[in-house]
Scaffold this active site. Structure first.
Site, PDB file in Angstrom:
ATOM      1  N   LYS A  52       0.846  -1.213   0.000  1.00  0.00           N
ATOM      2  CA  LYS A  52       0.000   0.000   0.000  1.00  0.00           C
ATOM      3  C   LYS A  52       0.877   1.257   0.000  1.00  0.00           C
ATOM      4  O   LYS A  52       0.588   2.219  -0.714  1.00  0.00           O
ATOM      5  CB  LYS A  52      -0.942  -0.026   1.217  1.00  0.00           C
ATOM      6  CG  LYS A  52      -2.077  -1.028   1.040  1.00  0.00           C
ATOM      7  CD  LYS A  52      -2.761  -1.406   2.338  1.00  0.00           C
ATOM      8  CE  LYS A  52      -3.773  -2.519   2.097  1.00  0.00           C
ATOM      9  NZ  LYS A  52      -4.349  -3.080   3.318  1.00  0.00           N
ATOM     10  N   GLN A  96      -5.305  -1.972   9.318  1.00  0.00           N
ATOM     11  CA  GLN A  96      -5.014  -3.275   8.716  1.00  0.00           C
ATOM     12  C   GLN A  96      -5.617  -4.399   9.565  1.00  0.00           C
ATOM     13  O   GLN A  96      -5.371  -4.471  10.763  1.00  0.00           O
ATOM     14  CB  GLN A  96      -3.489  -3.448   8.588  1.00  0.00           C
ATOM     15  CG  GLN A  96      -3.062  -4.733   7.907  1.00  0.00           C
ATOM     16  CD  GLN A  96      -3.500  -4.821   6.461  1.00  0.00           C
ATOM     17  OE1 GLN A  96      -3.417  -3.861   5.712  1.00  0.00           O
ATOM     18  NE2 GLN A  96      -3.977  -5.980   6.060  1.00  0.00           N
ATOM     19  N   ASP A 119     -11.591   1.794   3.119  1.00  0.00           N
ATOM     20  CA  ASP A 119     -11.746   0.337   3.001  1.00  0.00           C
ATOM     21  C   ASP A 119     -13.190  -0.042   2.662  1.00  0.00           C
ATOM     22  O   ASP A 119     -13.464  -1.159   2.220  1.00  0.00           O
ATOM     23  CB  ASP A 119     -11.354  -0.349   4.319  1.00  0.00           C
ATOM     24  CG  ASP A 119     -10.017  -1.064   4.222  1.00  0.00           C
ATOM     25  OD1 ASP A 119      -9.600  -1.387   3.101  1.00  0.00           O
ATOM     26  OD2 ASP A 119      -9.399  -1.304   5.275  1.00  0.00           O
TER      27      ASP A 119
END
Length: 280
Positions: A52, A96, A119
């Site tokens: 990322k 995460q 997300d």
């Protein structure tokens, strides 16, 4: 031979487009910033976070990395999320997953400002998807739609079967296919005569988490097969939920593992970050 849907190539195309868009935004005085939080040092998570960061650097998105120890408390994590919610220069917040067992993932997801939920996991984002309102969409399903569209695969009017009903892939995938006018069936571990259900599919999307579960017998001749799974087999090689060698000869198009769906997840995360910057 089927068409092998190249996720690396499609994701590179999307990232190149985003790079151009970010350059234009910077010329208008708008910069994009993603904050990534990792708790603990799970090796797979560390790889994802690294990828990322690389994608951000390539596209021109600023990134802030918060690498917290495994013993970080839920209160400490929620406090950091709250602080990032308030930071005007931060457009996107990504925590995460998975988190250590002592932290409630749902509480953390709910704490993220929906305007920064790149997300697409916040209940508000999911609710917006359900009723067709604008909002961030979970990156893997959004990436699959892009893979299909950019490979010239028509979704409207097609029989689409999604195997798996997770909140991150299966459910949003079904909703996105409906949005594209597909006729959608969601199958799962309790589905009876699964083989008969999957054999109806013009587009079969497999996100079940079991290595090579879908074999030739499950697939209609000429179907498009999208494999979301990723596992290590007994020889330590990567494989998916679909038995590629047996399924490939009967389908019209298929994603490989690796190099299919995986690269699209990060490309769509970058897309969501850019959208967040524009909307804020």
């Amino acid at each position: 031979m089927p068409h092998i849907i190249d996720g690396k190539a499609v994701s590179a195309m999307i990232k190149k487009e985003l790079k151009g868009k970010v350059k234009e935004l910077k010329e208008q005085g708008i910069s994009i910033c993603l904050a990534v939080i990792q708790v603990g040092n799970d090796p797979a998570s560390s790889v994802y976070v690294g990828n990322k960061k690389k994608a951000c650097a390539y596209i021109g998105i600023d990134s802030l990395a918060y690498e917290l120890p495994e013993e970080t408390t839920q209160e400490e994590l929620l406090s950091l999320v709250g602080e990032l919610n308030r930071k005007e220069e931060v457009n996107g917040i990504l925590v995460q997953l998975p988190l250590p067992g002592h932290i409630d993932e749902n509480a953390v997801i709910r704490a993220i400002d929906p305007k920064k939920d790149v997300d697409g996991f916040h209940p508000q984002s999911v609710g917006a998807l359900c009723i067709g309102q604008p909002g961030f969409v979970s990156c893997t399903p959004a990436g699959i739609i892009q893979l299909l569209k950019r490979s010239g695969i028509e979704i409207a009017g097609k029989e689409c079967v999604v195997v798996g009903r997770s909140n991150i892939v299966g459910k949003p995938m079904a909703l996105l296919l409906l949005r594209e006018n597909g006729t959608v069936t969601v199958a799962h571990s309790r589905t009876k005569e699964l083989e008969e259900v999957t054999k109806r599919a013009d587009i079969l999307i497999v996100a079940v988490g079991k290595p090579k579960m879908i074999t030739r017998e499950f697939v209609k001749e000429g179907a498009v097969v999208i494999d979301v799974g990723i596992h290590r087999n007994e020889d330590n090689k990567l494989c998916g939920d679909v038995d590629f060698d047996s399924v490939a000869p009967v389908c019209s198009a298929i994603t490989p593992v690796p190099g299919g769906v995986g690269p699209m997840t990060i490309a769509m995360l970058m897309h969501n970050c850019v959208e967040a910057g524009i909307l804020q």
